[in-house]
Design a protein around this motif. Structure first.
Motif, PDB file in Angstrom:
ATOM      1  N   TRP A  32     -28.776 -16.112  -1.318  1.00  0.00           N
ATOM      2  CA  TRP A  32     -29.000 -17.340  -0.553  1.00  0.00           C
ATOM      3  C   TRP A  32     -29.402 -17.035   0.891  1.00  0.00           C
ATOM      4  N   ALA A  33     -30.179 -17.941   1.467  1.00  0.00           N
ATOM      5  CA  ALA A  33     -30.384 -17.902   2.912  1.00  0.00           C
ATOM      6  C   ALA A  33     -29.107 -18.388   3.590  1.00  0.00           C
ATOM      7  N   CYS A  50     -30.841 -17.164  11.324  1.00  0.00           N
ATOM      8  CA  CYS A  50     -30.812 -17.264   9.863  1.00  0.00           C
ATOM      9  C   CYS A  50     -31.316 -15.963   9.266  1.00  0.00           C
ATOM     10  N   ILE A  51     -30.783 -15.638   8.096  1.00  0.00           N
ATOM     11  CA  ILE A  51     -31.267 -14.494   7.349  1.00  0.00           C
ATOM     12  C   ILE A  51     -31.583 -14.965   5.943  1.00  0.00           C
ATOM     13  N   SER A  52     -32.759 -14.613   5.470  1.00  0.00           N
ATOM     14  CA  SER A  52     -33.214 -15.123   4.180  1.00  0.00           C
ATOM     15  C   SER A  52     -32.529 -14.380   3.037  1.00  0.00           C
ATOM     16  N   ASP A  53     -32.664 -14.944   1.839  1.00  0.00           N
ATOM     17  CA  ASP A  53     -32.107 -14.276   0.670  1.00  0.00           C
ATOM     18  C   ASP A  53     -32.894 -13.008   0.357  1.00  0.00           C
ATOM     19  N   ARG A  54     -32.228 -12.053  -0.211  1.00  0.00           N
ATOM     20  CA  ARG A  54     -32.788 -10.793  -0.708  1.00  0.00           C
ATOM     21  C   ARG A  54     -33.657 -10.037   0.290  1.00  0.00           C
ATOM     22  N   GLY A  55     -34.776 -10.621   0.679  1.00  0.00           N
ATOM     23  CA  GLY A  55     -35.701  -9.897   1.543  1.00  0.00           C
ATOM     24  C   GLY A  55     -35.155  -9.615   2.925  1.00  0.00           C
ATOM     25  N   SER A 101     -31.207 -26.768   0.561  1.00  0.00           N
ATOM     26  CA  SER A 101     -32.429 -27.558   0.490  1.00  0.00           C
ATOM     27  C   SER A 101     -33.518 -26.854  -0.294  1.00  0.00           C
ATOM     28  N   GLY A 102     -33.412 -25.508  -0.373  1.00  0.00           N
ATOM     29  CA  GLY A 102     -34.453 -24.726  -1.017  1.00  0.00           C
ATOM     30  C   GLY A 102     -35.505 -24.228  -0.044  1.00  0.00           C
ATOM     31  N   TYR A 103     -35.458 -24.722   1.178  1.00  0.00           N
ATOM     32  CA  TYR A 103     -36.428 -24.281   2.184  1.00  0.00           C
ATOM     33  C   TYR A 103     -35.989 -23.004   2.894  1.00  0.00           C
ATOM     34  N   GLY A 104     -34.770 -22.559   2.635  1.00  0.00           N
ATOM     35  CA  GLY A 104     -34.298 -21.342   3.264  1.00  0.00           C
ATOM     36  C   GLY A 104     -34.239 -21.461   4.763  1.00  0.00           C
ATOM     37  N   CYS A 105     -34.659 -20.420   5.434  1.00  0.00           N
ATOM     38  CA  CYS A 105     -34.565 -20.376   6.884  1.00  0.00           C
ATOM     39  C   CYS A 105     -35.669 -21.160   7.577  1.00  0.00           C
ATOM     40  N   THR A 106     -36.645 -21.660   6.844  1.00  0.00           N
ATOM     41  CA  THR A 106     -37.757 -22.376   7.481  1.00  0.00           C
ATOM     42  C   THR A 106     -37.330 -23.754   7.969  1.00  0.00           C
ATOM     43  N   HIS A 107     -36.189 -24.256   7.471  1.00  0.00           N
ATOM     44  CA  HIS A 107     -35.654 -25.524   7.947  1.00  0.00           C
ATOM     45  C   HIS A 107     -34.238 -25.269   8.452  1.00  0.00           C
ATOM     46  N   LEU A 108     -34.158 -24.691   9.634  1.00  0.00           N
ATOM     47  CA  LEU A 108     -32.864 -24.333  10.201  1.00  0.00           C
ATOM     48  C   LEU A 108     -32.249 -25.564  10.875  1.00  0.00           C
TER      49      LEU A 108
END
Length: 126
Positions: A32-33, A50-55, A101-108
């Motif tokens: 998860w982010a 924020c830190i994104s999932d996996r990558g 939300s599924g947007y990850g870190c792009t919607h902080l």
């Protein structure tokens, strides 16, 4: 039960450093982010990093760029926020949240994250 627990806050002088921890239970953090947010008295909860999932891509608010670093330790199921050169305006309760939300870190934004813990207080004396 899925939950996040924040720790590591405290009182530091201006220019000092703290490392906050966000430890997950009931799920794998790397899937998860994870966002760090803060809320000062009378203010809205704002996204800090924020830190994104996996990558492991990282994101920072302009106000903390160059001073804060987010990282994760998958073996400990923990995300960290290293805060250096702290300023009085950094004082707040800090929370970590998991993206839903599924947007990850792009919607902080706080409405895009959940599983808030109790927070950890950061106080910076001038």
């Amino acid at each position: 039960q899925e939950q996040l627990v924040e720790s590591g806050g405290g009182l530091v002088q201006t220019g000092g450093s703290l490392r906050l921890s966000c430890t997950a239970s009931g799920f794998t953090l790397d899937d998860w982010a994870i966002g760090w947010f803060r809320q000062a008295p009378g203010k809205k909860r704002e996204g800090v990093s924020c830190i994104s999932d996996r990558g492991g891509r990282t994101y920072y608010a302009d106000s903390v760029k160059g001073r804060f670093t987010v990282s994760r330790d998958n073996a400990k199921n923990t995300v960290y926020l290293q805060m250096n050169n702290l300023r009085p305006e950094d004082a707040a309760v800090y929370y970590c949240g998991r993206d839903y939300s599924g947007y990850g870190c792009t919607h902080l934004e706080s409405q895009s994250f959940h599983l808030w813990g109790q927070g950890t207080q950061v106080t910076v004396s001038s």
